[in-house]
Design a protein around this motif. Sequence first.
Motif, PDB file in Angstrom:
ATOM      1  N   ASP A  58       0.695  -1.194   0.030  1.00  0.00           N
ATOM      2  CA  ASP A  58       0.089   0.256   0.017  1.00  0.00           C
ATOM      3  C   ASP A  58       0.737   1.228   0.024  1.00  0.00           C
ATOM      4  N   THR A  59       1.994   1.065   0.838  1.00  0.00           N
ATOM      5  CA  THR A  59       2.811   2.396   0.857  1.00  0.00           C
ATOM      6  C   THR A  59       3.477   2.457  -0.435  1.00  0.00           C
ATOM      7  N   ALA A  60       4.149   1.744  -1.134  1.00  0.00           N
ATOM      8  CA  ALA A  60       4.735   1.502  -2.262  1.00  0.00           C
ATOM      9  C   ALA A  60       3.960   1.982  -3.582  1.00  0.00           C
ATOM     10  N   LEU A 274       7.607  -3.177  16.691  1.00  0.00           N
ATOM     11  CA  LEU A 274       7.109  -2.519  15.636  1.00  0.00           C
ATOM     12  C   LEU A 274       8.205  -2.270  14.535  1.00  0.00           C
ATOM     13  N   GLN A 275       8.148  -2.734  13.352  1.00  0.00           N
ATOM     14  CA  GLN A 275       8.988  -2.680  12.259  1.00  0.00           C
ATOM     15  C   GLN A 275       8.475  -1.353  11.602  1.00  0.00           C
ATOM     16  N   PRO A 276       9.487  -0.513  11.150  1.00  0.00           N
ATOM     17  CA  PRO A 276       9.204   0.810  10.435  1.00  0.00           C
ATOM     18  C   PRO A 276       8.786   0.503   8.952  1.00  0.00           C
ATOM     19  N   ILE A 277       8.072  -0.385   8.469  1.00  0.00           N
ATOM     20  CA  ILE A 277       7.835  -0.831   7.276  1.00  0.00           C
ATOM     21  C   ILE A 277       7.219   0.342   6.089  1.00  0.00           C
ATOM     22  N   VAL A 278       6.546   1.062   7.023  1.00  0.00           N
ATOM     23  CA  VAL A 278       5.969   2.329   6.042  1.00  0.00           C
ATOM     24  C   VAL A 278       6.996   3.175   5.857  1.00  0.00           C
ATOM     25  N   GLU A 279       7.843   3.669   6.799  1.00  0.00           N
ATOM     26  CA  GLU A 279       9.062   4.446   6.685  1.00  0.00           C
ATOM     27  C   GLU A 279       9.970   3.985   5.715  1.00  0.00           C
ATOM     28  N   GLY A 280      10.231   2.646   6.009  1.00  0.00           N
ATOM     29  CA  GLY A 280      11.091   2.280   5.051  1.00  0.00           C
ATOM     30  C   GLY A 280      10.978   1.953   3.665  1.00  0.00           C
ATOM     31  N   THR A 281       9.638   1.628   3.143  1.00  0.00           N
ATOM     32  CA  THR A 281       9.169   1.566   2.002  1.00  0.00           C
ATOM     33  C   THR A 281       9.011   3.099   1.210  1.00  0.00           C
ATOM     34  N   THR A 282       8.509   3.969   2.125  1.00  0.00           N
ATOM     35  CA  THR A 282       8.732   5.436   1.739  1.00  0.00           C
ATOM     36  C   THR A 282      10.085   5.969   1.196  1.00  0.00           C
TER      37      THR A 282
END
Length: 327
Positions: A58-60, A274-282
């Motif tokens: 979704d973020t990507a 919590l893995q920062p997957i939203v930050e990482g993908t952004t």
Amino acid sequence: MTHRRKHGRRFAALGLAAALTLTACGNGDSQGASTQAGGTIAIITVDPSNPYWKAEVDTAQSEVTKAGYKFTLSAHKNDPAQQNTMVETAINDKVAGVILDPAGAEESIAAVQKLVDAKIPVVLVNAEINKTGLATAQIVSNNAQGATLGAEAWASAMGYKGTYVELLGKPSDNNAQVRSDGYKGVLSQYPDLKKIGQEIGNWDRTEGQQKMEALLSKNPDVNGVIAGNDEMALGAINALKQAGKLAQVKVLGFDGNQDAVEAVKRGEMVASVLQPIVEGTTKAVAQLAETIKTGKSGASEEKQALDCTLVSKDVAPKVNNFVLAAG
């Protein structure tokens, strides 16, 4: 989060890739993406049915569209053969760049090399490969730091004593071993905490439940469970509930998915990480877009690790879909 398939399944892989790609292209068009920024970015993920990878997808999609590109989407389910087919499709489609969550640290090197040889920049997100100098960037969670946070909180909840079992992630994914090693580095300091069993749950909730049932049959009086991700931990919780043992067993997860956050709120799980997957993908999309435009990502290092956050009962109300509220 590696499993090779027979060559006879190649057409099935192609069919999956085609179906997902057609759907994704439609989404990109409907959100007003243009070709002015340079065409299409291929998003190749693991399994969007898992909430962690859905957040990644979704973020990507959102960030690619904001950057002015169309996108395609495909999911390899941690199968290097399917991943290879999807990479070849991206090359044949002459995409501008690729966001890839790789299917194995060693198994994905050849696929990334193919993209480099085709002069298509690729940024890896969530998992890394065992080689540098190919991908534009490799952006992952700081799994060792996150595992340390989780293990310390869980050990405290255990009173630093008791027996426990471990549910391990997919062996081909470096993250599985890094987290397990991180747990061990902390828990080995407490001699009264004794590990009495482990099983591979392959990041999956159903498999986690099945493996926990097997562990319980051998160790009915176990006091704790540490899991490499939330889906396996939630599967373990299901097994413990069915056995009427959840109240006596402390469970640790990792990812920070919303189901786990709710389990922490209810007291069914000691904590998640919590893995920062939203930050990482952004970051991954931004660095890929910059590379497409200028030839450089703008980052000082290829491998970039983002710190994780402990999701305790106090923190859980502040977490929404892998994002921690400020303050």
